[in-house]
Design an enzyme around this catalytic site. Structure first.
Site, PDB file in Angstrom:
ATOM      1  N   ALA A  30     -44.712 -28.468  21.540  1.00 22.53           N
ATOM      2  CA  ALA A  30     -44.155 -29.626  20.855  1.00 22.53           C
ATOM      3  C   ALA A  30     -43.165 -29.142  19.820  1.00 22.53           C
ATOM      4  O   ALA A  30     -43.243 -28.003  19.333  1.00 22.53           O
ATOM      5  CB  ALA A  30     -45.255 -30.460  20.208  1.00 22.53           C
ATOM      6  N   GLY A  34     -39.769 -33.683  20.448  1.00 20.07           N
ATOM      7  CA  GLY A  34     -40.823 -34.298  21.239  1.00 20.07           C
ATOM      8  C   GLY A  34     -41.767 -33.268  21.810  1.00 20.07           C
ATOM      9  O   GLY A  34     -41.812 -32.116  21.362  1.00 20.07           O
ATOM     10  N   ASP A 144     -29.017 -25.220  17.474  1.00 19.38           N
ATOM     11  CA  ASP A 144     -30.398 -24.884  17.091  1.00 19.38           C
ATOM     12  C   ASP A 144     -30.866 -23.641  17.837  1.00 19.38           C
ATOM     13  O   ASP A 144     -32.004 -23.570  18.287  1.00 19.38           O
ATOM     14  CB  ASP A 144     -31.321 -26.067  17.370  1.00 19.38           C
TER      15      ASP A 144
END
Length: 370
Positions: A30, A34, A144
């Site tokens: 997770a 999500g 990211d």
């Protein structure tokens, strides 16, 4: 430490069992976007299926941006990326599925065995840089890139979640001052909210390589505000890095984006440092050692068993075989039981047809007379 068997977590009560026809077999993890689950294509190929959090799914701006990023991500097909194979940005909730990569993340590998040796860091950096070439070529900025988004397969690294963080920039929670990304692996311009470009990913590549060599973030741990302050206002301490890696990582971590190396230059530099090993096929042996034993992938989830208490809505199919004699009923006419009965039925049919023709002729004659 993460054991290979712990990669696959059992589904919890609040986990769905199916998503858009994909039956979920286990939970993989997770994150901020999500939850990620293991599933399989109809042909049995394992996939990693990410289901977007409800808070993001409720934001129309996120869905629009998410759809654009998915369309761009479909064009990314590189040796060091996890290919996007299916998605539905308009689903409830939105989701996407990528090829499952059998291997730990860089974060997990370092936690298990400690810092990587210099050759492994060079192979890693070259592979991730090659992935960035493909991602940037599709017009995507990862935004990211970090150790947990680099998976280590037996044949090299795979970069995942490229472009997805950009979709979250349009959500309501970014307006509160939160910055999308992971603080320890951000670039200065990203931390200050300035323009994000492909050079931003190169800064994160330098931080990821430094993490692989040190076993910890280059800018240290602590509060997000403290880490971001150090990234923006101080120079990184490279003295703890192996000397062979310092020149390249210093170029990646230049404060000004235009002074950073390009991914193509990173690949060339790493190959030069690897020397003969770059052309001798030494990479797979390095990756097998770093990735460790491969975990057995759980099989596809079985079809759900029917509920015995459910009310049937379709009639049962009658068993094959000769029907009992008798008049026609709801199940259709009875089947003739012998040749004599079949001949009798044929005679009855012929007489009926003749009578119908005669009646039709009388009607035509009457119409003609009138």
């Amino acid at each position: 430490m993460t054991h290979p068997a712990e990669v696959f977590q059992p589904l919890q009560d609040d986990d769905p069992r199916t998503v858009a026809g994909y039956r979920l077999a286990a939970r993989l993890g997770a994150g901020g976007m999500g939850r990620v689950y293991l599933s399989h294509t109809p042909g049995g190929r394992p996939v990693a299926l990410k289901v977007v959090r409800s808070e993001l799914a409720d934001d129309p701006a996120f869905r629009r941006r998410f759809g654009r990023e998915i369309r761009a991500a479909r064009t990314v097909k590189g040796a060091y990326t996890a290919e996007l194979i299916d998605a539905d940005p308009d689903g409830t909730p939105p989701w996407l599925a990528t090829v499952y990569v059998p291997g730990p993340s860089l974060t997990e590998a370092v936690a298990r065995r400690g810092p990587l040796p210099v050759p492994a860091v060079l192979w890693l950096t070259a592979g991730v840089a090659e992935a960035l070439q493909v991602i940037h070529g599709a017009g995507i900025v990862h935004r990211d890139l970090k150790p947990s988004n680099v998976l280590l397969a037996a044949d090299g690294p795979r970069v995942i979640d490229f472009g997805i963080a950009l979709a979250a920039d349009a959500t309501a929670h970014t307006a509160t001052g939160a910055v999308i990304g992971t603080p320890q692996f951000m670039a200065p311009e990203q931390a200050t909210g300035d323009e994000v470009t492909a050079a931003t990913d190169v800064f994160a590549l330098g931080q990821t390589a430094a993490f692989a060599a040190l076993g910890e973030p280059l800018y240290g741990e602590g509060s997000s505000a403290g880490v971001l302050y150090r990234i923006v206002h101080s120079r990184p301490d490279l003295s703890r890095l192996p000397e062979q890696l310092r020149p390249l990582i210093a170029r990646c971590l230049a404060a000004e984006p235009e002074e950073r190396v390009t991914p193509a230059e990173v690949v060339e530099w790493c190959r030069r440092e690897l020397g003969r090993d770059a052309d001798a096929g030494a990479g797979p042996a390095v990756w097998r050692e770093v990735a460790g034993p491969e975990a057995a992938v759980p099989p596809p989830a079985p079809e759900p068993s029917p509920d015995p208490t459910a009310v049937r809505t379709r009639p049962l199919i009658a068993p094959r075989g000769p029907a009992a004699p008798g008049p026609a009923g709801p199940q259709g006419p009875s089947v003739p039981r012998g040749p004599e009965e079949r001949r009798t039925r044929r005679r009855r049919f012929a007489l009926g047809a003749a009578a119908a023709l005669a009646a039709g002729g009388l009607l035509l004659a009457a119409a003609w007379t009138l």
